[in-house]
Design a protein around this motif. Sequence first.
Motif, PDB file in Angstrom:
ATOM      1  N   ARG A  74       0.839  -1.211   0.000  1.00 27.18           N
ATOM      2  CA  ARG A  74       0.000   0.000   0.000  1.00 27.18           C
ATOM      3  C   ARG A  74       0.866   1.250   0.000  1.00 27.18           C
ATOM      4  O   ARG A  74       0.579   2.213  -0.709  1.00 27.18           O
ATOM      5  N   MET A  75       1.918   1.271   0.823  1.00 24.31           N
ATOM      6  CA  MET A  75       2.764   2.452   0.903  1.00 24.31           C
ATOM      7  C   MET A  75       3.406   2.756  -0.447  1.00 24.31           C
ATOM      8  O   MET A  75       3.527   3.925  -0.842  1.00 24.31           O
ATOM      9  N   LEU A  76       3.800   1.713  -1.170  1.00 24.59           N
ATOM     10  CA  LEU A  76       4.482   1.882  -2.444  1.00 24.59           C
ATOM     11  C   LEU A  76       3.525   2.020  -3.618  1.00 24.59           C
ATOM     12  O   LEU A  76       3.962   2.105  -4.769  1.00 24.59           O
ATOM     13  N   GLY A  77       2.218   2.042  -3.340  1.00 24.99           N
ATOM     14  CA  GLY A  77       1.241   2.168  -4.417  1.00 24.99           C
ATOM     15  C   GLY A  77       1.082   0.907  -5.236  1.00 24.99           C
ATOM     16  O   GLY A  77       0.642   0.961  -6.395  1.00 24.99           O
ATOM     17  N   LEU A  78       1.407  -0.244  -4.645  1.00 26.16           N
ATOM     18  CA  LEU A  78       1.337  -1.522  -5.350  1.00 26.16           C
ATOM     19  C   LEU A  78       0.237  -2.432  -4.815  1.00 26.16           C
ATOM     20  O   LEU A  78       0.200  -3.615  -5.151  1.00 26.16           O
ATOM     21  N   GLY A  79      -0.647  -1.890  -3.989  1.00 22.66           N
ATOM     22  CA  GLY A  79      -1.666  -2.714  -3.358  1.00 22.66           C
ATOM     23  C   GLY A  79      -2.621  -3.383  -4.328  1.00 22.66           C
ATOM     24  O   GLY A  79      -3.228  -4.399  -3.999  1.00 22.66           O
ATOM     25  N   HIS A  80      -2.748  -2.836  -5.528  1.00 27.38           N
ATOM     26  CA  HIS A  80      -3.623  -3.449  -6.530  1.00 27.38           C
ATOM     27  C   HIS A  80      -2.984  -4.672  -7.174  1.00 27.38           C
ATOM     28  O   HIS A  80      -3.673  -5.457  -7.832  1.00 27.38           O
ATOM     29  N   ARG A  81      -1.673  -4.838  -6.975  1.00 24.09           N
ATOM     30  CA  ARG A  81      -0.954  -5.940  -7.613  1.00 24.09           C
ATOM     31  C   ARG A  81      -0.329  -6.912  -6.635  1.00 24.09           C
ATOM     32  O   ARG A  81      -0.178  -8.101  -6.953  1.00 24.09           O
ATOM     33  N   LYS A  82       0.067  -6.421  -5.471  1.00 21.98           N
ATOM     34  CA  LYS A  82       0.877  -7.234  -4.573  1.00 21.98           C
ATOM     35  C   LYS A  82       0.388  -7.121  -3.136  1.00 21.98           C
ATOM     36  O   LYS A  82      -0.450  -6.297  -2.820  1.00 21.98           O
ATOM     37  N   GLY A  83       0.927  -7.989  -2.279  1.00 21.53           N
ATOM     38  CA  GLY A  83       0.665  -7.870  -0.856  1.00 21.53           C
ATOM     39  C   GLY A  83      -0.295  -8.882  -0.278  1.00 21.53           C
ATOM     40  O   GLY A  83      -0.360  -9.039   0.942  1.00 21.53           O
ATOM     41  N   SER A  84      -1.056  -9.567  -1.126  1.00 20.97           N
ATOM     42  CA  SER A  84      -2.005 -10.566  -0.621  1.00 20.97           C
ATOM     43  C   SER A  84      -2.273 -11.583  -1.716  1.00 20.97           C
ATOM     44  O   SER A  84      -2.043 -11.322  -2.906  1.00 20.97           O
ATOM     45  N   LEU A  85      -2.762 -12.742  -1.310  1.00 21.17           N
ATOM     46  CA  LEU A  85      -3.100 -13.803  -2.255  1.00 21.17           C
ATOM     47  C   LEU A  85      -4.557 -13.622  -2.663  1.00 21.17           C
ATOM     48  O   LEU A  85      -5.485 -14.050  -1.969  1.00 21.17           O
ATOM     49  N   GLU A  86      -4.767 -12.968  -3.790  1.00 17.30           N
ATOM     50  CA  GLU A  86      -6.104 -12.700  -4.300  1.00 17.30           C
ATOM     51  C   GLU A  86      -6.120 -12.879  -5.814  1.00 17.30           C
ATOM     52  O   GLU A  86      -5.115 -12.627  -6.490  1.00 17.30           O
ATOM     53  N   VAL A  87      -7.256 -13.288  -6.323  1.00 16.42           N
ATOM     54  CA  VAL A  87      -7.403 -13.447  -7.766  1.00 16.42           C
ATOM     55  C   VAL A  87      -7.147 -12.100  -8.452  1.00 16.42           C
ATOM     56  O   VAL A  87      -7.655 -11.065  -8.030  1.00 16.42           O
ATOM     57  N   GLY A  88      -6.316 -12.137  -9.494  1.00 15.37           N
ATOM     58  CA  GLY A  88      -5.977 -10.941 -10.249  1.00 15.37           C
ATOM     59  C   GLY A  88      -4.681 -10.295  -9.833  1.00 15.37           C
ATOM     60  O   GLY A  88      -4.135  -9.465 -10.570  1.00 15.37           O
ATOM     61  N   LYS A  89      -4.165 -10.639  -8.648  1.00 19.69           N
ATOM     62  CA  LYS A  89      -2.897 -10.067  -8.209  1.00 19.69           C
ATOM     63  C   LYS A  89      -1.728 -10.913  -8.710  1.00 19.69           C
ATOM     64  O   LYS A  89      -1.896 -12.058  -9.149  1.00 19.69           O
ATOM     65  N   ASP A  90      -0.521 -10.336  -8.641  1.00 26.74           N
ATOM     66  CA  ASP A  90       0.674 -11.053  -9.073  1.00 26.74           C
ATOM     67  C   ASP A  90       0.813 -12.365  -8.312  1.00 26.74           C
ATOM     68  O   ASP A  90       0.546 -12.430  -7.099  1.00 26.74           O
ATOM     69  N   ALA A  91       1.252 -13.372  -9.034  1.00 30.79           N
ATOM     70  CA  ALA A  91       1.445 -14.692  -8.425  1.00 30.79           C
ATOM     71  C   ALA A  91       2.789 -14.712  -7.706  1.00 30.79           C
ATOM     72  O   ALA A  91       3.768 -15.316  -8.150  1.00 30.79           O
ATOM     73  N   ASP A  92       2.854 -14.001  -6.585  1.00 27.94           N
ATOM     74  CA  ASP A  92       4.034 -13.927  -5.721  1.00 27.94           C
ATOM     75  C   ASP A  92       3.733 -14.731  -4.463  1.00 27.94           C
ATOM     76  O   ASP A  92       2.917 -14.304  -3.635  1.00 27.94           O
ATOM     77  N   LEU A  93       4.362 -15.871  -4.315  1.00 22.97           N
ATOM     78  CA  LEU A  93       4.075 -16.789  -3.218  1.00 22.97           C
ATOM     79  C   LEU A  93       5.366 -17.251  -2.569  1.00 22.97           C
ATOM     80  O   LEU A  93       6.392 -17.395  -3.231  1.00 22.97           O
ATOM     81  N   VAL A  94       5.273 -17.534  -1.277  1.00 22.00           N
ATOM     82  CA  VAL A  94       6.398 -18.099  -0.530  1.00 22.00           C
ATOM     83  C   VAL A  94       5.892 -19.295   0.255  1.00 22.00           C
ATOM     84  O   VAL A  94       4.835 -19.220   0.905  1.00 22.00           O
ATOM     85  N   PHE A  95       6.631 -20.393   0.190  1.00 20.20           N
ATOM     86  CA  PHE A  95       6.320 -21.579   0.977  1.00 20.20           C
ATOM     87  C   PHE A  95       7.211 -21.568   2.216  1.00 20.20           C
ATOM     88  O   PHE A  95       8.440 -21.470   2.103  1.00 20.20           O
ATOM     89  N   LEU A  96       6.588 -21.684   3.386  1.00 21.56           N
ATOM     90  CA  LEU A  96       7.322 -21.699   4.654  1.00 21.56           C
ATOM     91  C   LEU A  96       7.123 -23.037   5.348  1.00 21.56           C
ATOM     92  O   LEU A  96       6.010 -23.584   5.364  1.00 21.56           O
ATOM     93  N   ASP A  97       8.192 -23.549   5.975  1.00 19.34           N
ATOM     94  CA  ASP A  97       8.048 -24.789   6.737  1.00 19.34           C
ATOM     95  C   ASP A  97       7.571 -24.481   8.157  1.00 19.34           C
ATOM     96  O   ASP A  97       7.227 -23.331   8.482  1.00 19.34           O
ATOM     97  N   LYS A  98       7.545 -25.463   9.010  1.00 24.57           N
ATOM     98  CA  LYS A  98       6.992 -25.289  10.353  1.00 24.57           C
ATOM     99  C   LYS A  98       7.813 -24.339  11.212  1.00 24.57           C
ATOM    100  O   LYS A  98       7.303 -23.785  12.190  1.00 24.57           O
ATOM    101  N   GLU A  99       9.076 -24.147  10.853  1.00 29.98           N
ATOM    102  CA  GLU A  99       9.938 -23.192  11.566  1.00 29.98           C
ATOM    103  C   GLU A  99       9.978 -21.843  10.846  1.00 29.98           C
ATOM    104  O   GLU A  99      10.803 -21.002  11.153  1.00 29.98           O
TER     105      GLU A  99
END
Length: 386
Positions: free
Chosen positions: A342-367
């Motif tokens: 939001r601060m960088l003006g990218l909230g329409h593309r990034k920052g959350s997993l939502e349909v239509g946003k960039d496919a930017d994902l991170v897989f984290l293990d239990k730690e």
Amino acid sequence: MASAVTTVTNARAVLGGKIRSCNLRLSDGKIQGILPPGDAYGRVIDAHGALTVPGFLDACTRGALGISFNAAGAKDVRALRDFYASHGVTAFLPAITADSEEAMLRAAGAIAAAKSQLGCSQIAGIHLEGPFLSPQWRDDLPQEALRQPSYPIYRRLQDASGGLVTRVTLSPELPGAPELTGRLASEGVLVTLGYSGASYEEVMECVRAGALGVSCLFRAMPPLSREEPGILGAALEQDLFCELLCDPGFLPPALTRLVLGAKGPFRTVAVTGSEAPAGLAEGLYRLRERPVALRDGALRSLEGGGWAGSVLTADRLLGRLMEITGLPVEQCLPLLTEAPARMLGLGHRKGSLEVGKDADLVFLDKEYRVRATISQGAVIYDASAI
């Protein structure tokens, strides 16, 4: 011809602040669908039950791996992109700190070349951390490199970057600061305030001109006082983004909790602020001509023994936030995802997993260690391949 479809299966994804089991359909670099478990199309990436979160956005990093953005070549910037990806970062703002104009111009050109020629699409812009900063509050930046607010200087740096400068930090008490703030804001550049002993009213002049945030709260600024609320008072009172460097050697946990309580998760932006020694082995280094020691995950000055800079990575920052706030991962994530977007003006593309946003994902293990990072639908880090 239709674009290839990828389905991420067996994900435990953070969606709308809650963790849900689902599959994610990706295409054209975007999230095209959030599906019930079992539905899969095209190429399959099995998350194996990993916690799947939006890619981290680092709005302020000065470097890592012994590389400072001020001195980096294009290939160095690419190496930093890969390092950040291994810690879950899918968008970042390289910070060019106050330096000679020649050095800053060269750095801007190198970052632009990395983005345009070496495929570093994760560069979300350039952060000019100077040269329009107060000499009295310059912290460890060289005084001879500081300048009064000047649109021509900014313009030369912007031109050298090919238009990549998207954020400028300046001190609001300097002559011409409100005027430059207004001009930059009118061009769509994010102005944040910092390195400042400004009065409350001097800060508010820049806020009224279009400044949207405060850089690295509590760094290079006077403490809050009854006599003069100053930049800290304005930051906490006004609807401004507040940037926090949650390095344990710099910011006491109570202050992180205080700011988060005052601003909430969508106006509190957590950054690594990482310096060149981040990612290196313990030992002795030089940082802006000062001798420093990296010991036990902290950077200390050899001249005075005090905190000398951050060596945080984004995944460690997430763990740090969970530790000091006592909040679960889904409540800490916005500080590294939605708030900086939001601060960088990218909230329409990034920052959350939502349909239509960039496919930017991170897989984290239990730690909460990074197992894989996907940027705009492409795997840019895979721990299992190392």
